[in-house]
Design an enzyme around this catalytic site. Structure first.
Site: not given
Ligand code: MG
Length: 455
Positions: A30-31, A70, A74, A127, A129, A152, A226, A278-279, A299
């Protein structure tokens, strides 16, 4: 010559893959930024396990997510569809929140649903989401089991938590009242985030060790890096990069632990492992966010840093090691896994391509186009090496209004991966062609209500 050898090798490899559907592990951070791994050039974060995975497998340098935040990212991975097609994006509320009433519609087919129908044991960890209400959880979307935080790790902030950045500078577990769930039950609240990376890893190892004769699919989506950043005691102050580096080095050990389990269990050659994120990095959190390396922005933006991810594919003896510079996307995972497992593709409009000829036969990639969505709107389009920006908006917070570009900005991502030199004036024909691609794509979209705006 190498590619020729890979082609020869691939002919028999694909047969063997098809003869026995592989186990699949998708590890989704994540991130995490494009430049945050040793094997993607980071100078002060040590990732020996990911570096080994890259050496034994394929390192994809042009691999994209389908959204720069996010939830829509996803949704795209799980369904192989741009989120605009199923309401999993919004320009007003860009992700799902704890007060959201929406989620991934029941009509959508996830990778879990597809592989479960094909006889796989399916497990989601970490996660999600894509909706935290029971009807949207992984167990309602094709997964036999779920263990994780459903959104998150910075959500559910308690009333007396410090405001703004101060909340993240010295984060405490009790500031973030996020639930840890098993199946549809909350088993811990607030989740002890110091230990989530380790516990998610242990869950994956347990699943691998307890497997039966059926193939398994594990979707392991780490909540980190994240913000707020948390690590276990073992990883406190180990990285020269500081706390962010500590977090990445713990995720690196997690990857190593999982790959070593597959080796010890004697199923490494029968298991495809994919690693990506994811980003891009959350730049507005400064040193607590990651780095997109030489890519621009992060992001929340449709510059390359927001949507191009450090990506690895690994299946020793089956995937020929190398660096792949063809385009790929998380949108492509569902069609790829359909091909490898012999599963039926969902009867719906898909935006992904089967990457297995690239992975197993060394053939050229099937993807030539990518639409960069910002919320519910196409901001940029890539066609071949060219990318046109119709609108730009920098980072997650900061620039209030998007800047409109007419004619669009144009960059050659081969010559100029950092998107520094606008060459629009020299290539009106390329811009015309990209405008047509965008029009065709937008004409294929049937607008549905946004799930992210329901509360
Ligand atoms: Mg993310």
């Amino acid at each position: 010559m190498l590619r020729f050898a890979a082609v020869l090798l691939g002919v028999c490899l694909v047969d063997s893959v098809q003869a026995k559907p592989p186990n699949v592990v998708v590890i989704f951070c994540d991130d995490l930024g494009y430049g945050d791994l040793g094997c993607f050039g980071h100078p002060t974060i040590r990732t020996p396990h990911l570096d080994r995975m890259a050496q034994e497998g394929q390192r994809w340098t042009e691999f994209y997510v389908a959204a720069c935040v996010c939830t829509p990212s996803r949704a795209a991975l799980q369904t192989g569809r741009y989120p605009i097609r199923n309401g999993m994006c919004s320009s007003r509320r860009r992700v799902l929140f704890p007060d959201s009433k929406g989620g991934l519609p029941a009509t959508e087919v996830t990778i879990g649903t597809m592989l479960k129908a094909g006889g796989y044991a399916t497990h989601a960890i970490g996660k999600w989401h894509l909706g935290h209400l029971p009807q949207f959880l992984p167990t309602s979307h094709g997964y036999d089991t779920y263990f994780g935080i459903p959104y998150s790790n910075d959500m559910d902030a308690v009333k007396n938590a410090p405001r703004g950045r101060a909340r993240f500078n010295e984060p405490k577990i009790e500031y973030f009242n996020v639930p840890l769930m098993r199946g549809e039950e909350i088993v811990e609240r607030p989740a002890d985030q110091h230990t989530i990376t380790r516990r998610f890893t242990e869950e994956a190892v347990k699943i691998i060790q307890a497997r039966d004769e059926n193939p398994f699919f594990i979707y392991l989506a780490h909540n980190l890096p994240h913000v707020p950043l948390f690590v276990s005691d073992e990883f406190t102050d180990v990285s020269r990069r500081g706390l962010y580096g500590d977090v990445i080095e713990e995720i690196d050990l997690s990857v190593g632990t999982i790959l070593n389990t597959l080796r010890t269990e004697g199923i490494a050659e029968d298991t495809l492992v994919v690693f990506t994120s994811d980003n891009g990095p959350w730049n507005s959190f400064r040193q607590q966010g990651g780095s997109a390396g030489l890519l621009r922005d992060g992001k929340g933006s449709t510059w390359e840093g927001g949507m191009r991810e450090p990506t690895l594919f690994w299946q020793p003896g089956k995937i020929a090691p190398g660096v792949v510079m063809d385009m790929g996307s998380t949108l492509d995972l569902l069609p790829t896994l359909a091909a490898l497992s012999g599963s039926k593709l969902p009867k719906t409009t898909l935006d992904g391509h089967d990457l297995s000829p690239v992975l197993f036969e060394g053939r050229p990639g099937p993807r030539s186009t990518l639409f960069y969505y910002h919320g519910a709107e196409v901001y940029a389009v890539r066609s071949g090496m060219y990318k046109a920006h119709f609108k730009t908006k920098t980072s997650y917070v900061g620039q209030k209004e998007a800047e409109v570009h007419d004619p669009p900005l144009l960059y050659h991502l081969g010559h100029d991966p950092s998107e520094e030199y606008n060459i629009a004036a020299d290539h009106p024909d390329v811009i015309d062609a990209i405008r047509r691609l965008r029009k065709e794509h937008e004409a294929s979209i049937e607008r549905v209500p946004s799930q992210l705006e329901l509360r």
